[in-house]
Write a protein that holds these residues in place. Structure first.
Motif, mmCIF file in Angstrom:
data_model
loop_
_atom_site.group_PDB
_atom_site.id
_atom_site.type_symbol
_atom_site.label_atom_id
_atom_site.label_comp_id
_atom_site.label_asym_id
_atom_site.label_seq_id
_atom_site.Cartn_x
_atom_site.Cartn_y
_atom_site.Cartn_z
ATOM 1 N N SER A 7 6.529 14.555 38.378
ATOM 2 C CA SER A 7 7.654 15.439 38.879
ATOM 3 C C SER A 7 7.086 16.483 39.476
ATOM 4 C CB SER A 7 8.610 15.714 37.744
ATOM 5 O OG SER A 7 9.609 16.353 38.116
ATOM 6 N N GLU B 89 11.627 21.595 40.417
ATOM 7 C CA GLU B 89 12.704 20.724 39.868
ATOM 8 C C GLU B 89 13.936 21.511 39.468
ATOM 9 O OE1 GLU B 89 13.507 17.286 40.681
ATOM 10 O OE2 GLU B 89 11.688 17.455 41.989
ATOM 11 N N CYS C 232 9.622 11.434 39.858
ATOM 12 C CA CYS C 232 10.924 12.162 39.956
ATOM 13 C C CYS C 232 10.863 13.413 40.872
ATOM 14 C CB CYS C 232 11.536 12.482 38.588
ATOM 15 S SG CYS C 232 13.089 12.955 38.456
ATOM 16 N N MET D 199 13.261 15.748 43.594
ATOM 17 C CA MET D 199 14.605 16.278 44.117
ATOM 18 C C MET D 199 14.516 15.999 45.581
ATOM 19 S SD MET D 199 14.468 20.304 43.520
ATOM 20 C CE MET D 199 16.177 20.282 42.807
ATOM 21 N N LEU D 200 15.601 15.781 46.337
ATOM 22 C CA LEU D 200 15.796 15.561 47.511
ATOM 23 C C LEU D 200 15.836 16.851 48.356
ATOM 24 C CD1 LEU D 200 15.829 14.094 50.360
ATOM 25 C CD2 LEU D 200 18.582 13.751 49.773
ATOM 26 N N MET E 75 11.551 12.422 51.649
ATOM 27 C CA MET E 75 11.745 11.406 50.749
ATOM 28 C C MET E 75 11.177 10.041 51.058
ATOM 29 S SD MET E 75 12.153 11.259 47.601
ATOM 30 C CE MET E 75 13.140 12.988 47.439
ATOM 31 N N SER F 265 15.588 10.428 42.129
ATOM 32 C CA SER F 265 15.592 11.606 42.860
ATOM 33 C C SER F 265 17.006 12.134 42.328
ATOM 34 C CB SER F 265 15.601 11.273 44.442
ATOM 35 O OG SER F 265 15.915 12.613 45.216
ATOM 36 N N LEU G 295 15.384 4.448 47.155
ATOM 37 C CA LEU G 295 15.426 5.106 45.998
ATOM 38 C C LEU G 295 15.813 4.078 44.786
ATOM 39 C CD1 LEU G 295 17.210 8.745 46.450
ATOM 40 C CD2 LEU G 295 14.569 8.392 46.621
ATOM 41 N N ALA H 88 19.098 7.661 41.554
ATOM 42 C CA ALA H 88 19.653 9.077 42.038
ATOM 43 C C ALA H 88 20.774 9.558 41.256
ATOM 44 C CB ALA H 88 19.824 8.923 43.371
#
Length: 384
Positions: free
Chosen positions: A98, A102, A148, A150-151, A162, A178, A196, A199
């Motif tokens: 990750s 995040e 994992c 985030m967008l 991404m 994501s 993905l 999500a």
């Protein structure tokens, strides 16, 4: 008594429910109030409303409606997705990658997984908040089952690349999840294109009601997760419990409106955000965080050097702005996002997030810019 107008500039925290959304929800509190699992007319009406909303939500993010599981929000969706995936796939490995920036909904779930024996690698970010794709590639091992990331960041608006991340992750045999919560409705999000595996996103960020979210699970990629919550067969057993039909219907309507208005809104909001930043940059010792990277069109994160952050927020009492995530705003701690980007505690605490929305007008931006400039001048003169 404060007679000045008050301006809401915290749309990344939550949004007002659109009037058309409220209108769509109302019948499901009264005439169509049935339990969506009931096998009679009232239940069928409710179930029809849920499935129509599922289509509306899936259309917004370009996926199959059967790939959407409704939840109480993005936080619950992250828990269902992460715990369910790890439970199902732990025999293949126990390593997850990750990032330090995040959302807490992800980071806290990662801590819980770590307590269950999973190894978590947190990627560093540069001064703009970008990850190093080589670092990502080098940290994937034979034990890595999930990445994992985030967008779009909820505090700075920074958008991760991404599509490049997806290629690296899948080329190395791992799956990709994501948190797309802040991106959905603000920029085009095409789940088929992004490829993905899972999500998560939420209704209340797109002018829908609070208490509703979604977990996306990619069927084409044959993603399998185990059930982690028990008590009924709703939502294919993934999220048992009586469905929040009015909320889900509202989520669907909000998604429909967002899809229709997004392209024009991106242009309008970008102009307002750029105008605001132009004025703010006239202030001495100001930093626009992540300014030189790809960002959400509505978000600006500003740091003011040599300014007391507590005094700044108290003085800006006509503006609804925040220090960062609404989930941690009651804690007087420096933002973990800004700290990861290299800001000192002092500078992170004197930073504010301004996020614009559908109701933000040019007059609001002009008023806000003037309030901030005057407040900074006042605080600096008070120190002198």
């Amino acid at each position: 008594m404060n007679t000045k107008k008050k301006i809401y500039l915290d749309y990344n925290a939550t949004t007002p429910v659109a009037k058309l959304v409220v209108a769509a929800m109302l019948p499901f509190f009264t005439e169509k109030f049935g339990n969506a699992s009931s096998d009679h007319l009232f239940g069928w009406d409710a179930a029809e409303g849920v499935e129509f909303a599922r289509e509306q939500v899936s259309n917004l993010v370009n996926c199959k409606s059967t790939e959407i599981t409704f939840t109480s929000g993005a936080t619950e969706a992250s828990n269902l997705g992460l715990f369910g995936f790890c439970k199902k796939n732990s025999s293949k490995g126990k390593h997850i990658i990750s990032c330090k920036t995040e959302h807490k909904a992800i980071l806290d779930t990662m801590k819980a997984l770590q307590n269950q024996g999973f190894q978590i690698t947190y990627l560093d970010v540069d001064v703009e908040g970008n990850i190093d794709l080589e670092e990502l590639k080098n940290n994937i091992t034979a034990e890595t089952i999930l990445v994992c990331l985030m967008l779009a960041n909820n505090e700075t608006g920074l958008i991760h690349p991404m599509q490049e991340i997806e290629k690296i992750v899948h080329a190395n045999g791992a799956k990709l999840m994501s948190d797309i919560t802040q991106a959905v409705g603000k920029i085009p999000v095409d789940l088929k294109e992004l490829n993905l595996d899972m999500a998560i996103f939420s209704s209340h960020k797109i002018y829908g009601p609070k208490g509703v979210g979604a977990l996306y699970i990619n069927k084409k990629n044959k993603v399998e997760i185990d059930q982690t919550v028990f008590g009924g067969g709703q939502e294919k057993g993934m999220r048992p419990g009586t469905l929040n039909v009015p909320g889900i219907v509202g989520f669907g309507k909000a998604a429909e409106i967002a899809a229709a208005e997004m392209n024009e809104e991106v242009i309008r909001i970008s102009k307002l955000r750029n105008k605001l930043e132009e004025v703010l940059e006239e202030i001495e010792e100001v930093i626009i965080n992540s300014k030189n990277s790809d960002r959400l069109p509505n978000t600006t994160n500003v740091s003011f050097e040599n300014i007391d952050g507590n005094n700044l927020l108290r003085k800006l009492n006509n503006l609804a702005v925040s220090r960062g995530s609404a989930c941690t705003s009651n804690l007087i701690n420096p933002s973990h996002v800004l700290k990861a980007m290299g800001l000192s505690d002092e500078l992170a605490l004197s930073s504010i997030r301004i996020s614009l929305g559908r109701n933000t007008a040019l007059a609001d931006i002009e008023f806000a810019a003037e309030e901030i400039k005057n407040t900074i001048d006042h605080l600096k003169n008070a120190v002198v």
